[in-house]
Motif scaffolding. Structure first.
Motif, mmCIF file in Angstrom:
data_model
loop_
_atom_site.group_PDB
_atom_site.id
_atom_site.type_symbol
_atom_site.label_atom_id
_atom_site.label_comp_id
_atom_site.label_asym_id
_atom_site.label_seq_id
_atom_site.Cartn_x
_atom_site.Cartn_y
_atom_site.Cartn_z
ATOM 1 N N VAL A 9 -6.207 -0.581 4.366
ATOM 2 C CA VAL A 9 -6.369 0.850 3.699
ATOM 3 C C VAL A 9 -8.004 1.284 3.760
ATOM 4 O O VAL A 9 -8.868 0.332 3.555
ATOM 5 C CB VAL A 9 -5.900 0.709 2.350
ATOM 6 C CG1 VAL A 9 -6.396 2.000 1.396
ATOM 7 C CG2 VAL A 9 -4.248 0.368 2.294
ATOM 8 N N PHE A 58 -0.409 1.449 7.724
ATOM 9 C CA PHE A 58 -1.117 0.618 6.884
ATOM 10 C C PHE A 58 -1.262 -0.986 7.236
ATOM 11 O O PHE A 58 -1.847 -1.687 6.618
ATOM 12 C CB PHE A 58 -0.526 0.596 5.370
ATOM 13 C CG PHE A 58 -0.535 1.755 4.486
ATOM 14 C CD1 PHE A 58 -1.823 2.286 4.364
ATOM 15 C CD2 PHE A 58 0.330 2.265 3.952
ATOM 16 C CE1 PHE A 58 -2.322 3.523 3.842
ATOM 17 C CE2 PHE A 58 0.182 3.253 2.919
ATOM 18 C CZ PHE A 58 -0.847 4.144 3.034
ATOM 19 N N PRO A 65 0.799 -1.323 0.129
ATOM 20 C CA PRO A 65 -0.164 0.194 0.040
ATOM 21 C C PRO A 65 0.786 1.194 -0.027
ATOM 22 O O PRO A 65 0.407 2.304 -0.760
ATOM 23 C CB PRO A 65 -0.987 -0.116 1.291
ATOM 24 C CG PRO A 65 -0.243 -1.031 2.154
ATOM 25 C CD PRO A 65 0.632 -2.027 1.109
ATOM 26 N N GLU A 98 0.390 7.510 3.086
ATOM 27 C CA GLU A 98 0.276 7.103 4.536
ATOM 28 C C GLU A 98 0.130 8.231 5.477
ATOM 29 O O GLU A 98 -0.228 7.997 6.739
ATOM 30 C CB GLU A 98 1.193 6.175 5.117
ATOM 31 C CG GLU A 98 1.133 5.334 6.229
ATOM 32 C CD GLU A 98 2.160 3.972 6.370
ATOM 33 O OE1 GLU A 98 1.817 3.309 6.977
ATOM 34 O OE2 GLU A 98 3.475 4.286 6.065
#
Length: 103
Positions: free
Chosen positions: A45, A41, A25, A31
Motif C-alpha cells: 500500500v 495490493f 488492505p 484498490e
C-alpha cells in the motif's frame, strides 16, 4: 528477528493499526487506482494512502513505517516516485512462534 524492536514498534496504537490495515488492505483501502496502474495490493500500500487513512502528517507516517521496517515487520518496494509497504509475514510468523515458546 529482534523481539524488543517488534514490541517497541507495536506499542504505538497507530503502528498497530497500520499492521491491521496491511493484513487485509482491500478492507481499508481502494484498490482501483492500483489496478489502473497495473498493480495490486500484493505490491503493498502506498505511503500516501496509509497517511490519508491515519490522518497524520506524512513525516510522522514515514517515521512509523521506517520503525516498523527496521523491526522487520514491513517490507517496502519503490516503484517510480512511490513507495509501497506490505507486511513481512515471515517475521510475523517467527515472532508469533517466539511468543508461543517464551511467554
Amino acid at each position: 528477528m529482534e523481539p524488543l524492536l517488534i514490541y517497541k514498534a507495536l506499542s504505538n496504537e497507530t503502528r498497530s493499526l497500520i499492521m491491521l490495515w496491511l493484513k487485509n488492505p482491500e478492507e481499508f483501502f481502494d484498490e482501483k487506482p492500483y489496478l489502473q496502474q497495473g498493480l495490486n495490493f500484493g505490491i503493498g500500500v502506498c505511503v500516501g494512502d496509509i497517511q490519508a487513512k491515519a490522518g497524520l502528517a506524512q513525516s510522522v507516517i514515514s517515521s512509523y513505517l521506517l520503525t516498523m521496517q527496521k523491526a522487520g515487520l514491513l517490507e517496502s518496494e519503490r516503484i517510480g516516485k512511490w513507495t509501497y509497504y506490505r507486511r513481512n509475514e515471515t517475521t510475523i510468523q517467527e515472532f508469533s512462534e517466539y511468543l508461543k515458546e517464551k511467554l
